[in-house]
Motif scaffolding. Sequence first.
Motif, PDB file in Angstrom:
ATOM      1  N   THR A  47      74.112 -66.590 -92.265  1.00 49.14           N
ATOM      2  CA  THR A  47      75.732 -66.520 -91.767  1.00 49.14           C
ATOM      3  C   THR A  47      75.870 -67.009 -92.571  1.00 49.14           C
ATOM      4  O   THR A  47      75.991 -68.087 -92.473  1.00 49.14           O
ATOM      5  CB  THR A  47      74.929 -66.037 -90.776  1.00 49.14           C
ATOM      6  N   ALA A  48      77.513 -66.122 -93.303  1.00 47.57           N
ATOM      7  CA  ALA A  48      77.989 -67.492 -93.750  1.00 47.57           C
ATOM      8  C   ALA A  48      80.065 -66.918 -93.217  1.00 47.57           C
ATOM      9  O   ALA A  48      79.579 -65.841 -91.858  1.00 47.57           O
ATOM     10  CB  ALA A  48      78.883 -66.568 -94.896  1.00 47.57           C
ATOM     11  N   TYR A  49      80.230 -68.508 -92.769  1.00 42.27           N
ATOM     12  CA  TYR A  49      81.306 -68.370 -91.543  1.00 42.27           C
ATOM     13  C   TYR A  49      82.602 -68.393 -92.615  1.00 42.27           C
ATOM     14  O   TYR A  49      81.925 -69.607 -92.660  1.00 42.27           O
ATOM     15  CB  TYR A  49      80.667 -70.043 -91.194  1.00 42.27           C
ATOM     16  N   PHE A  50      83.543 -68.218 -92.236  1.00 42.40           N
ATOM     17  CA  PHE A  50      84.984 -67.856 -92.802  1.00 42.40           C
ATOM     18  C   PHE A  50      85.232 -69.068 -91.284  1.00 42.40           C
ATOM     19  O   PHE A  50      85.976 -69.195 -90.408  1.00 42.40           O
ATOM     20  CB  PHE A  50      85.398 -67.012 -92.807  1.00 42.40           C
ATOM     21  N   GLY A  51      86.660 -70.261 -91.961  1.00 40.15           N
ATOM     22  CA  GLY A  51      86.856 -71.358 -91.407  1.00 40.15           C
ATOM     23  C   GLY A  51      88.605 -70.239 -91.226  1.00 40.15           C
ATOM     24  O   GLY A  51      88.260 -69.382 -91.796  1.00 40.15           O
ATOM     25  N   THR A  52      88.981 -71.296 -89.545  1.00 39.43           N
ATOM     26  CA  THR A  52      90.166 -70.311 -89.752  1.00 39.43           C
ATOM     27  C   THR A  52      90.750 -71.404 -88.758  1.00 39.43           C
ATOM     28  O   THR A  52      90.547 -72.349 -88.105  1.00 39.43           O
ATOM     29  CB  THR A  52      89.354 -68.889 -88.621  1.00 39.43           C
ATOM     30  N   GLU A  53      92.084 -70.418 -88.566  1.00 40.30           N
ATOM     31  CA  GLU A  53      92.722 -71.949 -88.056  1.00 40.30           C
ATOM     32  C   GLU A  53      92.603 -71.735 -86.620  1.00 40.30           C
ATOM     33  O   GLU A  53      92.979 -72.784 -85.721  1.00 40.30           O
ATOM     34  CB  GLU A  53      94.033 -71.816 -88.280  1.00 40.30           C
ATOM     35  N   SER A  54      92.222 -70.491 -85.903  1.00 37.36           N
ATOM     36  CA  SER A  54      92.155 -70.238 -84.585  1.00 37.36           C
ATOM     37  C   SER A  54      91.151 -69.376 -84.742  1.00 37.36           C
ATOM     38  O   SER A  54      91.109 -68.289 -85.497  1.00 37.36           O
ATOM     39  CB  SER A  54      93.869 -69.583 -84.137  1.00 37.36           C
ATOM     40  N   ALA A  55      89.485 -69.412 -83.595  1.00 35.95           N
ATOM     41  CA  ALA A  55      88.612 -68.711 -83.344  1.00 35.95           C
ATOM     42  C   ALA A  55      89.707 -67.521 -82.605  1.00 35.95           C
ATOM     43  O   ALA A  55      89.280 -66.365 -82.542  1.00 35.95           O
ATOM     44  CB  ALA A  55      87.668 -69.216 -82.827  1.00 35.95           C
ATOM     45  N   ASP A  56      90.652 -67.436 -81.768  1.00 33.56           N
ATOM     46  CA  ASP A  56      90.447 -66.749 -80.564  1.00 33.56           C
ATOM     47  C   ASP A  56      91.775 -65.951 -81.633  1.00 33.56           C
ATOM     48  O   ASP A  56      91.184 -64.607 -81.742  1.00 33.56           O
ATOM     49  CB  ASP A  56      91.579 -67.804 -79.953  1.00 33.56           C
ATOM     50  N   ALA A  57      91.936 -66.030 -82.342  1.00 39.62           N
ATOM     51  CA  ALA A  57      92.972 -64.836 -83.275  1.00 39.62           C
ATOM     52  C   ALA A  57      92.585 -64.308 -83.758  1.00 39.62           C
ATOM     53  O   ALA A  57      92.866 -63.084 -83.993  1.00 39.62           O
ATOM     54  CB  ALA A  57      94.459 -65.439 -83.868  1.00 39.62           C
ATOM     55  N   ALA A  58      91.512 -64.731 -85.259  1.00 38.89           N
ATOM     56  CA  ALA A  58      90.154 -64.037 -85.403  1.00 38.89           C
ATOM     57  C   ALA A  58      89.006 -63.309 -84.786  1.00 38.89           C
ATOM     58  O   ALA A  58      89.397 -61.791 -84.903  1.00 38.89           O
ATOM     59  CB  ALA A  58      88.985 -65.145 -86.400  1.00 38.89           C
ATOM     60  N   ASP A  75      90.158 -61.951 -82.069  1.00 33.57           N
ATOM     61  CA  ASP A  75      91.415 -61.019 -81.811  1.00 33.57           C
ATOM     62  C   ASP A  75      90.990 -59.432 -82.789  1.00 33.57           C
ATOM     63  O   ASP A  75      91.616 -57.895 -82.488  1.00 33.57           O
ATOM     64  CB  ASP A  75      92.306 -60.955 -81.309  1.00 33.57           C
ATOM     65  N   ALA A  76      91.745 -60.103 -84.042  1.00 35.59           N
ATOM     66  CA  ALA A  76      91.897 -59.319 -84.913  1.00 35.59           C
ATOM     67  C   ALA A  76      90.946 -58.308 -85.406  1.00 35.59           C
ATOM     68  O   ALA A  76      90.724 -57.869 -85.643  1.00 35.59           O
ATOM     69  CB  ALA A  76      92.432 -60.185 -86.086  1.00 35.59           C
ATOM     70  N   VAL A  77      89.189 -59.146 -85.329  1.00 33.44           N
ATOM     71  CA  VAL A  77      88.045 -58.624 -85.112  1.00 33.44           C
ATOM     72  C   VAL A  77      88.006 -57.445 -84.480  1.00 33.44           C
ATOM     73  O   VAL A  77      87.828 -56.033 -84.883  1.00 33.44           O
ATOM     74  CB  VAL A  77      87.174 -58.695 -84.888  1.00 33.44           C
ATOM     75  N   ARG A  78      88.298 -57.715 -82.828  1.00 29.90           N
ATOM     76  CA  ARG A  78      88.807 -56.050 -82.729  1.00 29.90           C
ATOM     77  C   ARG A  78      89.923 -55.212 -82.406  1.00 29.90           C
ATOM     78  O   ARG A  78      89.095 -54.022 -82.525  1.00 29.90           O
ATOM     79  CB  ARG A  78      88.498 -57.017 -81.151  1.00 29.90           C
ATOM     80  N   GLU A  79      90.857 -55.642 -82.782  1.00 30.56           N
ATOM     81  CA  GLU A  79      91.605 -55.091 -82.676  1.00 30.56           C
ATOM     82  C   GLU A  79      91.328 -53.846 -83.982  1.00 30.56           C
ATOM     83  O   GLU A  79      91.744 -52.655 -84.205  1.00 30.56           O
ATOM     84  CB  GLU A  79      92.386 -55.193 -83.326  1.00 30.56           C
ATOM     85  N   ARG A  80      90.460 -54.154 -85.303  1.00 31.05           N
ATOM     86  CA  ARG A  80      90.319 -53.266 -86.171  1.00 31.05           C
ATOM     87  C   ARG A  80      89.124 -53.077 -85.890  1.00 31.05           C
ATOM     88  O   ARG A  80      88.534 -52.336 -87.096  1.00 31.05           O
ATOM     89  CB  ARG A  80      90.510 -53.988 -87.313  1.00 31.05           C
ATOM     90  N   GLY A  81      88.641 -52.697 -85.229  1.00 33.46           N
ATOM     91  CA  GLY A  81      87.481 -51.439 -84.513  1.00 33.46           C
ATOM     92  C   GLY A  81      86.628 -52.222 -84.914  1.00 33.46           C
ATOM     93  O   GLY A  81      85.295 -51.274 -85.032  1.00 33.46           O
ATOM     94  N   ALA A  82      86.261 -53.787 -85.205  1.00 33.12           N
ATOM     95  CA  ALA A  82      84.777 -54.492 -85.806  1.00 33.12           C
ATOM     96  C   ALA A  82      84.121 -54.818 -84.772  1.00 33.12           C
ATOM     97  O   ALA A  82      84.463 -54.517 -83.560  1.00 33.12           O
ATOM     98  CB  ALA A  82      84.941 -55.295 -87.160  1.00 33.12           C
ATOM     99  N   THR A  83      83.312 -55.507 -84.533  1.00 40.06           N
ATOM    100  CA  THR A  83      82.065 -55.825 -83.368  1.00 40.06           C
ATOM    101  C   THR A  83      82.198 -57.388 -83.126  1.00 40.06           C
ATOM    102  O   THR A  83      82.017 -58.170 -84.153  1.00 40.06           O
ATOM    103  CB  THR A  83      80.735 -55.493 -83.520  1.00 40.06           C
ATOM    104  N   LEU A  84      82.634 -57.925 -81.888  1.00 37.77           N
ATOM    105  CA  LEU A  84      82.673 -59.037 -81.870  1.00 37.77           C
ATOM    106  C   LEU A  84      80.873 -59.454 -80.588  1.00 37.77           C
ATOM    107  O   LEU A  84      81.551 -58.993 -79.979  1.00 37.77           O
ATOM    108  CB  LEU A  84      83.724 -59.963 -81.244  1.00 37.77           C
ATOM    109  N   ALA A  85      80.016 -60.318 -81.656  1.00 35.28           N
ATOM    110  CA  ALA A  85      79.075 -59.746 -81.270  1.00 35.28           C
ATOM    111  C   ALA A  85      78.517 -61.294 -80.306  1.00 35.28           C
ATOM    112  O   ALA A  85      78.120 -61.164 -79.141  1.00 35.28           O
ATOM    113  CB  ALA A  85      77.716 -60.256 -81.815  1.00 35.28           C
ATOM    114  N   VAL A  86      79.340 -62.649 -80.473  1.00 37.76           N
ATOM    115  CA  VAL A  86      79.372 -63.738 -79.250  1.00 37.76           C
ATOM    116  C   VAL A  86      80.725 -64.512 -79.846  1.00 37.76           C
ATOM    117  O   VAL A  86      81.330 -64.486 -80.812  1.00 37.76           O
ATOM    118  CB  VAL A  86      77.751 -64.722 -79.706  1.00 37.76           C
ATOM    119  N   GLY A  87      80.755 -65.365 -78.758  1.00 36.16           N
ATOM    120  CA  GLY A  87      82.084 -65.905 -78.871  1.00 36.16           C
ATOM    121  C   GLY A  87      83.237 -65.970 -78.957  1.00 36.16           C
ATOM    122  O   GLY A  87      83.845 -64.370 -78.399  1.00 36.16           O
TER     123      GLY A  87
END
Length: 262
Positions: free
Chosen positions: A78-89, A91-103
């Motif tokens: 698995t490749a990990y993308f860095g982000t300033e906010s895991a919560d914001a990222a 939320d963006a995943v869910r808002e764009r119809g993708a799947t948040l599996a864990v965390g």
Amino acid sequence: MGGGEASARVRCVAAVPCWVSLMAQDLEGAQEFYGPLLGWEFDPAPERLGPYVHAVAGGEAVAGLGTVESGAIPFAWTAYFGTESADAAADAVRERGATLAVGPLAFDAGRVAFAADPAGAVFGIWEGPLGRARRLEVPGAPVWIELRTPDPFAAALFYGEVFRWDGRDPERFDVRWEHDRVVLRAEGHSVAALAKEESGAPTGLPPHWEVSFAVPDADLALTRAVGLGGAALGAAFDSPYGRVARLRDREGARFAVISAKE
């Protein structure tokens, strides 16, 4: 064992893949395979979802290997993308119809989540101490991360919105089209790409982020991987970034090795 202090130099880089890890069913067996193949030593690391170690090359922590009983996280690289906010990222995943599996979950290194993009490719989200992008020029380091997907432009739109590619400092980060790929560059280095899966690729391979590790000789590494109980996913081939061999480890996790062009 490895260098002991290697884990302290692991740094999160915003907007790009900056860490890779493998979840294996047999952690000891994974070390027996990847250690001789990629020249890795191993340092114990704090447990996350289960036992976890850092792979060390040239005194640097270059990857993580762990094991987990839950089936929520795939037994794969698995490749990990860095982000300033895991919560914001997240939320963006869910808002764009993708799947948040864990965390997102809190670990020693920060906050981590696992997601799948709209095409099904799994990736990690990591909020941690931010650092600058740099390329590790040592054998065994992950030197190329590439998304293999049917529509790289749709994927680039998704990841760009989740990780805010637009509006970042163009002197430090940019996205460009080269070698038939969408290429991400950070601090002057090409760090990842999104590419259309070739028609001649191994059958049955779903969209995924392919992790490529540096080796002196890709053809020799292919032979060595097979001797260690892995498998080759076709013959080695030349790419714009070097000679590549796509491989599968003992448990079926797919990855690649790449040797620099002469």
